[in-house]
Structures are given as C-alpha cells and as structure tokens.
Design a protein around this motif. Structure first.
Motif, short mmCIF file in Angstrom:
data_model
loop_
_atom_site.label_atom_id
_atom_site.label_comp_id
_atom_site.label_asym_id
_atom_site.label_seq_id
_atom_site.Cartn_x
_atom_site.Cartn_y
_atom_site.Cartn_z
N THR A 174 0.83 -1.20 -0.03
CA THR A 174 -0.02 0.06 0.17
C THR A 174 0.80 1.21 0.06
O THR A 174 0.59 2.11 -0.57
CB THR A 174 -0.98 -0.15 1.30
N SER A 175 1.87 1.21 0.68
CA SER A 175 2.69 2.62 0.99
C SER A 175 3.54 2.78 -0.35
O SER A 175 3.40 3.93 -1.03
CB SER A 175 3.59 2.53 2.05
N VAL A 176 3.98 1.71 -0.91
CA VAL A 176 4.84 1.84 -2.38
C VAL A 176 3.84 2.30 -3.30
O VAL A 176 4.10 3.00 -4.14
CB VAL A 176 5.74 0.65 -2.62
N THR A 177 2.75 1.60 -3.39
CA THR A 177 1.83 2.07 -4.52
C THR A 177 1.10 3.43 -4.51
O THR A 177 1.15 4.01 -5.34
CB THR A 177 0.42 0.73 -4.61
N THR A 178 0.88 3.68 -3.46
CA THR A 178 0.20 4.95 -3.12
C THR A 178 1.30 6.18 -3.39
O THR A 178 1.34 7.23 -4.23
CB THR A 178 -0.27 5.32 -1.85
N LEU A 179 2.47 5.89 -3.00
CA LEU A 179 3.72 6.74 -3.41
C LEU A 179 3.91 6.74 -4.83
O LEU A 179 4.19 8.04 -5.24
CB LEU A 179 4.89 6.41 -2.28
N SER A 225 2.99 6.55 3.61
CA SER A 225 3.18 6.92 2.22
C SER A 225 3.11 8.78 2.19
O SER A 225 3.58 9.11 1.21
CB SER A 225 2.24 6.37 1.19
N ALA A 226 2.48 9.09 2.85
CA ALA A 226 2.37 10.77 2.95
C ALA A 226 3.62 11.32 3.47
O ALA A 226 3.55 12.45 3.07
CB ALA A 226 1.09 11.04 4.01
N PHE A 227 4.40 10.71 4.18
CA PHE A 227 5.51 11.25 4.77
C PHE A 227 6.97 10.71 4.07
O PHE A 227 7.92 11.20 4.41
CB PHE A 227 5.75 10.89 6.21
N ALA A 228 6.61 9.84 2.93
CA ALA A 228 7.79 9.50 2.22
C ALA A 228 8.00 10.36 0.85
O ALA A 228 6.85 10.47 0.27
CB ALA A 228 7.59 7.80 2.13
N ARG A 229 9.22 10.27 0.32
CA ARG A 229 9.24 11.07 -0.85
C ARG A 229 9.64 9.87 -2.17
O ARG A 229 9.49 10.36 -3.34
CB ARG A 229 10.42 11.93 -0.78
N THR A 230 10.16 8.86 -1.56
CA THR A 230 10.58 7.79 -2.54
C THR A 230 10.06 6.26 -1.84
O THR A 230 9.69 6.20 -0.89
CB THR A 230 12.08 7.63 -2.81
N GLU A 231 10.07 5.44 -3.04
CA GLU A 231 9.76 4.05 -2.34
C GLU A 231 10.53 3.38 -1.52
O GLU A 231 10.18 2.90 -0.65
CB GLU A 231 9.59 2.90 -3.79
N PHE A 232 12.08 3.75 -1.68
CA PHE A 232 12.66 3.41 -0.55
C PHE A 232 12.51 3.80 0.84
O PHE A 232 12.58 3.41 1.99
CB PHE A 232 14.38 3.56 -0.91
N GLN A 233 12.17 5.02 0.72
CA GLN A 233 11.78 5.93 2.08
C GLN A 233 10.46 5.28 2.66
O GLN A 233 10.43 5.23 3.90
CB GLN A 233 11.61 7.25 1.87
N LEU A 272 -5.83 13.35 5.89
CA LEU A 272 -5.53 14.60 6.41
C LEU A 272 -4.07 14.93 5.72
O LEU A 272 -4.00 16.07 5.35
CB LEU A 272 -5.76 14.78 7.53
N THR A 273 -3.23 14.05 5.69
CA THR A 273 -1.86 14.29 5.48
C THR A 273 -1.48 13.97 4.07
O THR A 273 -0.25 14.19 3.50
CB THR A 273 -0.95 13.55 6.45
N LEU A 274 -2.40 13.60 3.11
CA LEU A 274 -1.98 13.25 1.95
C LEU A 274 -1.53 14.34 1.01
O LEU A 274 -2.38 15.46 0.98
CB LEU A 274 -3.36 12.46 1.26
N ARG A 310 -0.28 15.95 -2.76
CA ARG A 310 -0.78 15.67 -4.15
C ARG A 310 0.44 15.13 -5.01
O ARG A 310 0.20 14.48 -6.06
CB ARG A 310 -1.31 17.09 -5.02
N ARG A 311 1.69 15.84 -4.65
CA ARG A 311 2.90 15.31 -5.34
C ARG A 311 3.96 15.25 -4.35
O ARG A 311 3.83 16.02 -3.36
CB ARG A 311 2.74 16.18 -6.51
N THR A 312 4.95 14.80 -4.74
CA THR A 312 6.16 14.54 -4.09
C THR A 312 6.98 15.99 -4.47
O THR A 312 7.28 15.86 -5.68
CB THR A 312 7.08 13.59 -4.19
N PRO A 313 7.44 16.78 -3.63
CA PRO A 313 8.44 17.85 -3.80
C PRO A 313 9.71 17.51 -4.48
O PRO A 313 10.17 16.45 -4.34
CB PRO A 313 8.48 18.72 -2.64
#
Length: 244
Positions: A69-74, A152-160, A237-239, A241-244
């Motif tokens: 879930t975390s990887v797919t959402t990210l 996933s809301a707090f990660a920038r990459t799949e590895f994170q 709440l924390t989702l 839209r995109r990764t900076p």
C-alpha cells in the motif's frame, strides 16, 4: 466523501492490480508460502506450529499490506497521477477510502487463501471457529493498509516508504507478544506494547486459538478496527498531491 467516487477509485485500483501478476502473487501466495515454511521449520516439534502459527497469520498480512500500500500510493503521487486526480471532483477522503476498499477486498481473498492453507495443508488447529481466524487476518491486513497509506504521506521515494518499517513495524513485532508473552516483559516494555496495535492482533489470534469469546476476543478486534480508522483518517488529512 462521495460513495460513487470512492467506488470508482477502488475499481481503478483493482483494475491496475489485475494487470500486475507479481503484486497478485505477492498478495495471495507469499503469505501462504511463508506460513508453509514456518510450519516446515517446526515440523519435528509437536504443538509448536499450533502455538506460533496463529500469531504468524496476524503478522504476514500486516507486513505485506503495509509495504504494497505505501509503495503503490507513493508511486501514484510521484508519477503525477494523484495530482491529476485532484483536479477532478475527487477528494482526498475519496482517494483514501477507495484505496482502503480495494485493498480490503484483496485482504479478504488473501485471508481466505492463507487461513485455508494454514488449516488444510499445514494442519493448524485452533479451538475457536476458523472464520474468526479469517476475520482477524482481514483486520490485520486492513491495519497494514491504513498504516501504509499514512506512511506514504511522509515518504518521498519508495525506498523511504520501506524505511518506515523499522519505525512502525519492527517494534510491534518485537513487543507484540509474538516472541515473548507480553505479561512476561519488563513493566516499561509491557506498557509500551499496550499502545501498539499489533499487540492486539496477536491477542485476538490467541483468543481464537484458545476458544475465548465475548470481550476477550471483542476488545482486541475493536482496538484494531479503531486504529485502522484513525490511520485512514490521518492519511486523508496528510495526503499530498505530489512529491516535492
């Protein structure tokens, strides 16, 4: 939150999942293979698999659903899909609820396959009804889904995203009662384990294995469901839209 948009999101996720054989194999087959390996490991120790097999059924769906879930959402956010979806009437709650619904359906199928394999092939014996064991496995998978969406809301990459496992997953494995009964832990660790949702997953499985009913089984199930709903709410709440 709009029901039509939620179901549309769930349908889109399920269609994407149906075109990814590796993810399907990971969701449906890997837990059974791990359970089978665990049963084989304790094949020469009578009763060992019956003691530890139940908690293992609570652990593997939780971990796999968290990772997927975390990887797919990210990936949806990094690819720009989420940002494009947010330009439509689709809201964050619709997106999160749709993902939870899609992976919840996958979790039900996963639980049926895994519990069936553990009982029919590996010979797992529990005192309580088998359907209760399946219910616990489904709730644990949903718990992993909720925490995965939140991570996933707090990660920038799949590895994170995967790196959140040592923070959110590993402590729960160590203190959840799988390796040592929680009432035998030092007082400080026992107090910490009371705040970890996986502890209640293990308690629920042990209650089914012992044939317990009423609040002994109901309490951990309520806690798991409550934490899952809380995680999904925080994820909405924390989702981003995109990764900076």
């Amino acid at each position: 939150m709009n029901a039509a948009r939620t179901f549309a999101t769930a349908g889109r996720v399920l269609r994407q999942l149906s075109h990814d054989p590796r993810s399907i194999a990971l969701l449906l087959l890997m837990p059974s293979l791990l359970v089978g390996l665990f049963a084989w490991l304790f094949n020469d120790q009578p009763g060992a698999f019956d003691q530890f097999g139940g908690p293992i059924l609570a652990l593997f769906p939780f971990i796999l659903m968290f990772v997927i879930t975390s990887v797919t959402t990210l990936r949806e956010r990094r690819s720009g899909t989420l940002e494009r979806l947010m330009t439509t009437p689709l809201g964050k709650a619709d997106f999160i609820a749709g993902y939870a619904l899609a992976f919840g359906l996958a979790a039900i199928v996963q639980a049926i396959v895994t519990v069936g394999f553990a009982v029919l092939v590996c010979g797992l014996e529990v005192t309580g009804p088998i359907w209760q064991l399946g219910l616990v496995a489904v709730l644990d998978a949903l718990l992993g889904t909720g925490l995965g969406l939140l991570a996933s809301a707090f990660a920038r990459t799949e590895f994170q995203a995967v790196q959140f496992m040592p923070v959110l997953v590993f402590p729960q494995i160590l203190l959840g009662g799988l390796l040592m009964p929680r009432d035998q832990m030092p007082d400080a660790l026992h107090a910490i384990s009371d705040w970890l949702p996986l502890s209640y997953a293990v308690d629920a499985v042990n209650a089914v294995a012992a044939g317990d009913e009423g609040w002994d089984l109901g309490k951990p199930l309520v806690v798991i469901a409550g934490v899952t709903i809380l995680a999904l709410g925080l994820a909405a709440l924390t989702l981003r839209r995109r990764t900076p």
